[in-house]
Write a protein that holds these residues in place. Structure first.
Motif, PDB file in Angstrom:
ATOM      1  N   MET A  34       0.943  -0.867   0.080  1.00 23.70           N
ATOM      2  CA  MET A  34       0.069   0.022  -0.374  1.00 23.70           C
ATOM      3  C   MET A  34       0.944   1.411   0.138  1.00 23.70           C
ATOM      4  N   ARG A  35       0.499   2.235  -0.692  1.00 16.68           N
ATOM      5  CA  ARG A  35       1.491   3.616  -0.301  1.00 16.68           C
ATOM      6  C   ARG A  35       0.445   4.363  -1.096  1.00 16.68           C
ATOM      7  N   TYR A  36       0.850   5.683  -0.305  1.00 16.70           N
ATOM      8  CA  TYR A  36      -0.305   6.816  -0.634  1.00 16.70           C
ATOM      9  C   TYR A  36       0.116   8.023  -1.516  1.00 16.70           C
ATOM     10  N   GLY A  37      -0.126   8.022  -2.395  1.00 12.35           N
ATOM     11  CA  GLY A  37       0.357   8.747  -2.938  1.00 12.35           C
ATOM     12  C   GLY A  37      -0.158   9.370  -4.919  1.00 12.35           C
ATOM     13  N   GLN A  38       0.650   9.368  -5.192  1.00  9.08           N
ATOM     14  CA  GLN A  38       0.094   9.640  -6.958  1.00  9.08           C
ATOM     15  C   GLN A  38      -0.397   8.831  -7.640  1.00  9.08           C
ATOM     16  N   ASP A  39       0.074   7.253  -6.969  1.00 11.49           N
ATOM     17  CA  ASP A  39      -0.227   5.677  -7.978  1.00 11.49           C
ATOM     18  C   ASP A  39      -1.229   5.450  -7.732  1.00 11.49           C
ATOM     19  N   TYR A  40      -2.843   6.002  -6.914  1.00  6.60           N
ATOM     20  CA  TYR A  40      -4.221   5.734  -6.529  1.00  6.60           C
ATOM     21  C   TYR A  40      -4.970   7.096  -7.518  1.00  6.60           C
ATOM     22  N   TYR A  41      -4.168   7.502  -8.058  1.00  3.62           N
ATOM     23  CA  TYR A  41      -5.166   8.444  -8.835  1.00  3.62           C
ATOM     24  C   TYR A  41      -5.681   8.437 -10.001  1.00  3.62           C
ATOM     25  N   ASP A  42      -6.826   8.775 -10.130  1.00  2.00           N
ATOM     26  CA  ASP A  42      -7.894   8.041 -11.115  1.00  2.00           C
ATOM     27  C   ASP A  42      -8.491   8.666 -12.281  1.00  2.00           C
ATOM     28  N   GLU A  43      -9.604   8.363 -12.139  1.00  2.00           N
ATOM     29  CA  GLU A  43     -10.652   9.142 -12.848  1.00  2.00           C
ATOM     30  C   GLU A  43     -11.251  10.234 -11.869  1.00  2.00           C
ATOM     31  N   ARG A  44     -11.236   9.226 -11.146  1.00  2.00           N
ATOM     32  CA  ARG A  44     -11.754  10.178  -9.439  1.00  2.00           C
ATOM     33  C   ARG A  44     -11.701  11.651  -8.678  1.00  2.00           C
TER      34      ARG A  44
END
Length: 234
Positions: A52-62
């Motif tokens: 689990m990494r908190y950062g830009q890797d989890y950015y999507d269309e939301r």
């Protein structure tokens, strides 16, 4: 005249120094907030689950902007602009509430008009086929219940605009702290910092103009003094 110009320049310099002091303090506050954000994100990543990494890797269309920059000018060509933050979610929620009210008003009008037609149809049906008013009342109650359920459906579809929900309901505390510090920097420090910078540039222009005006007045006074000396010499 010369003394008044010098006093005006001194007041401008005093204003510029006060703005410079505020600008320096705001820069320090912004640096502290940014370092706090990065430290808390690093803590959340260190204590997070494996993979689990908190950062830009989890950015999507939301990913949507929740705040935008608004520039207000007091008026005039030489007005100093003010930079402010506007919440998009608040305006969109207000518009959605207004739309819901309009839809509710329309549905209320329809529901008010339906019983009249229903009563007329009920009386004609009762006179023709001998139906009772209780059956008509039951049908009206069912229609009202169906309309209330339709009103509740759009409200249940509303989703949260909090980006922390992307990482689950129980986001780590350091991640929430990083969000709080980021909001403080975006809403309070950065707009004021940019506004102070714009005002400093405006004061610098005023100081240069005042000094040029004083220099021109001094040159005119020197010419007049030389002319008087030449006349006296003759």
């Amino acid at each position: 005249m010369e003394q008044q110009q010098q006093e005006h320049i001194d007041s401008l310099l005093e204003r510029y120094l006060s703005l410079l002091d505020e600008y320096t303090r705001l820069r320090q506050d912004l640096s502290k907030l940014q370092s706090g954000v990065y430290q808390n994100i690093a803590r959340a990543n260190f204590a997070g689950e494996r993979g689990m990494r908190y950062g830009q890797d989890y950015y999507d269309e939301r990913m949507r902007a929740t705040r935008v920059l608004r520039i207000d000018e007091a008026g005039g060509d030489e007005a100093v602009p003010r930079f402010m933050i506007k919440h998009l979610m608040a305006s969109s929620s207000g518009a959605a509430a207004a739309d819901d009210e309009e839809e509710g008003a329309k549905e209320d009008e329809k529901s008010e008009s339906k019983p009249e037609g229903g009563d007329a149809e009920g009386t004609t049906a009762q006179s023709n086929s001998g139906t009772t008013p209780e059956t008509n009342q039951t049908a009206e109650d069912q229609n009202q219940n169906g309309e209330e359920q339709e009103k509740e459906k759009p409200k249940m579809k509303k989703t949260s605009s909090d980006p922390l929900r992307w990482y689950g309901l129980l986001a780590p505390l350091p991640l929430r702290t990083a969000q709080t510090l980021s909001i403080q920097a975006v809403e309070q420090v950065i707009p004021r910092l940019v506004s102070v910078n714009a005002e400093m540039e405006h004061v610098e222009i005023e100081i240069r103009r005042a000094r040029k005006k004083r220099a021109k007045a001094a040159a005119v006074a020197d010419k007049e003094a030389l002319g008087m000396e030449a006349v006296e010499a003759r």
